[in-house]
Scaffold this motif. Structure first.
Motif, PDB file in Angstrom:
ATOM      1  N   ARG A  19       0.835  -1.201   0.000  1.00 11.74           N
ATOM      2  CA  ARG A  19       0.000   0.000   0.000  1.00 11.74           C
ATOM      3  C   ARG A  19       0.874   1.257   0.000  1.00 11.74           C
ATOM      4  NH1 ARG A  19      -5.303   1.461   0.953  1.00 11.74           N
ATOM      5  NH2 ARG A  19      -5.445   3.665   1.475  1.00 11.74           N
ATOM      6  N   GLU A  23       0.714   3.950  -2.936  1.00 11.64           N
ATOM      7  CA  GLU A  23       0.372   5.346  -2.651  1.00 11.64           C
ATOM      8  C   GLU A  23       1.499   6.281  -3.089  1.00 11.64           C
ATOM      9  OE1 GLU A  23      -0.627   5.427   1.519  1.00 11.64           O
ATOM     10  OE2 GLU A  23      -2.742   5.066   1.090  1.00 11.64           O
ATOM     11  N   ASP A  24       2.736   5.855  -2.899  1.00  9.42           N
ATOM     12  CA  ASP A  24       3.874   6.657  -3.346  1.00  9.42           C
ATOM     13  C   ASP A  24       3.864   6.797  -4.867  1.00  9.42           C
ATOM     14  OD1 ASP A  24       6.444   7.997  -2.522  1.00  9.42           O
ATOM     15  OD2 ASP A  24       7.235   6.509  -3.929  1.00  9.42           O
ATOM     16  N   HIS A  95      -8.948  10.304  -1.170  1.00 11.33           N
ATOM     17  CA  HIS A  95      -8.835   9.036  -0.459  1.00 11.33           C
ATOM     18  C   HIS A  95      -8.726   7.887  -1.459  1.00 11.33           C
ATOM     19  CE1 HIS A  95     -12.892  10.681  -0.549  1.00 11.33           C
ATOM     20  NE2 HIS A  95     -13.272   9.498  -0.928  1.00 11.33           N
ATOM     21  N   THR A  96      -8.046   6.841  -1.005  1.00 11.93           N
ATOM     22  CA  THR A  96      -7.692   5.740  -1.886  1.00 11.93           C
ATOM     23  C   THR A  96      -7.981   4.400  -1.224  1.00 11.93           C
ATOM     24  OG1 THR A  96      -5.889   7.085  -2.773  1.00 11.93           O
ATOM     25  CG2 THR A  96      -5.805   4.729  -3.224  1.00 11.93           C
ATOM     26  N   ILE A  98      -7.232   0.346  -1.800  1.00 12.08           N
ATOM     27  CA  ILE A  98      -6.267  -0.476  -2.540  1.00 12.08           C
ATOM     28  C   ILE A  98      -6.474  -1.937  -2.183  1.00 12.08           C
ATOM     29  CG2 ILE A  98      -3.818  -0.972  -2.916  1.00 12.08           C
ATOM     30  CD1 ILE A  98      -3.249   1.963  -2.118  1.00 12.08           C
ATOM     31  N   THR A 107      -6.873  -0.166  -7.542  1.00  6.09           N
ATOM     32  CA  THR A 107      -7.182   0.990  -6.704  1.00  6.09           C
ATOM     33  C   THR A 107      -8.464   1.656  -7.184  1.00  6.09           C
ATOM     34  OG1 THR A 107      -6.121   2.780  -7.961  1.00  6.09           O
ATOM     35  CG2 THR A 107      -4.704   1.482  -6.500  1.00  6.09           C
ATOM     36  N   ALA A 109      -9.638   5.698  -6.322  1.00  7.06           N
ATOM     37  CA  ALA A 109      -9.239   6.899  -5.603  1.00  7.06           C
ATOM     38  C   ALA A 109     -10.002   8.101  -6.140  1.00  7.06           C
ATOM     39  CB  ALA A 109      -7.738   7.135  -5.751  1.00  7.06           C
TER      40      ALA A 109
END
Length: 175
Positions: A19, A23-24, A95-96, A98, A107, A109
């Motif tokens: 995750r 996200e990165d 917001h995401t 995953i 995902t 988002a």
């Protein structure tokens, strides 16, 4: 679809790391896009990736790059500050959700964008939508294999009335 479907993700240490890496990737995607760093942007996709946005669907890195460069040019012509200069456009990831299964991930988002095209060059929220992504881990690194950009403000590009996360969970479990 039952609540069990949407809650069946396993949250272990591997998920936490995956995750964080995903996200990165998603944040770096937006920084590269907004700061015209196309060299970095290109490295975020598999060679055969698919990219769908308001102007259509393309496949392959070269076609994705051509589409994104064309999009960036049109946006620069569309968004102007009060002096007529290209506005500064910034995308924001909200917001995401995953899901991860081995070397594949999905995902959903929410995103929105704003630009300094308001009165006095103030920020004005422009557009918003949903990212629907498929990712794969290649040589230990997460990459987009498919990015679908839904635009809630454009006819025919909305995500629909149902919770997009439940749809993602159902597609992952069912397919």
């Amino acid at each position: 679809m039952t609540a069990a479907v949407s809650n069946s993700q396993i949250y272990d240490e591997a998920y936490a790391r995956d995750r964080a890496e995903i996200e990165d990737l998603m944040a770096r995607y937006l920084f590269a896009l907004d700061y015209n760093d196309m060299d970095t942007f290109e490295t975020m996709f598999t060679d055969d990736a698919e990219f769908e946005f308001a102007r259509g669907r393309v496949a392959g890195k070269a076609n994705i790059m051509d589409a994104v460069k064309g999009f960036k040019k049109r946006i620069g012509e569309h968004y102007k500050d009060e002096d007529g200069n290209p506005a500064t456009l910034r995308h924001v990831l909200a917001h995401t959700a995953i899901r991860v299964q081995g070397d594949r991930a999905w995902t959903r988002a929410q995103w929105f964008e704003m630009a300094n095209d308001g009165p006095g060059k103030s920020l004005k929220m422009g557009t918003f939508g949903i990212y629907e992504d498929k990712l794969v881990r290649v040589d230990g690194r997460w990459l987009f294999s498919e990015r679908r950009i839904m635009n809630e403000f454009l006819e025919g590009r909305q995500s629909g009335p149902e919770n997009p996360v439940r749809g993602m969970d159902g597609a992952v479990i069912g397919g």
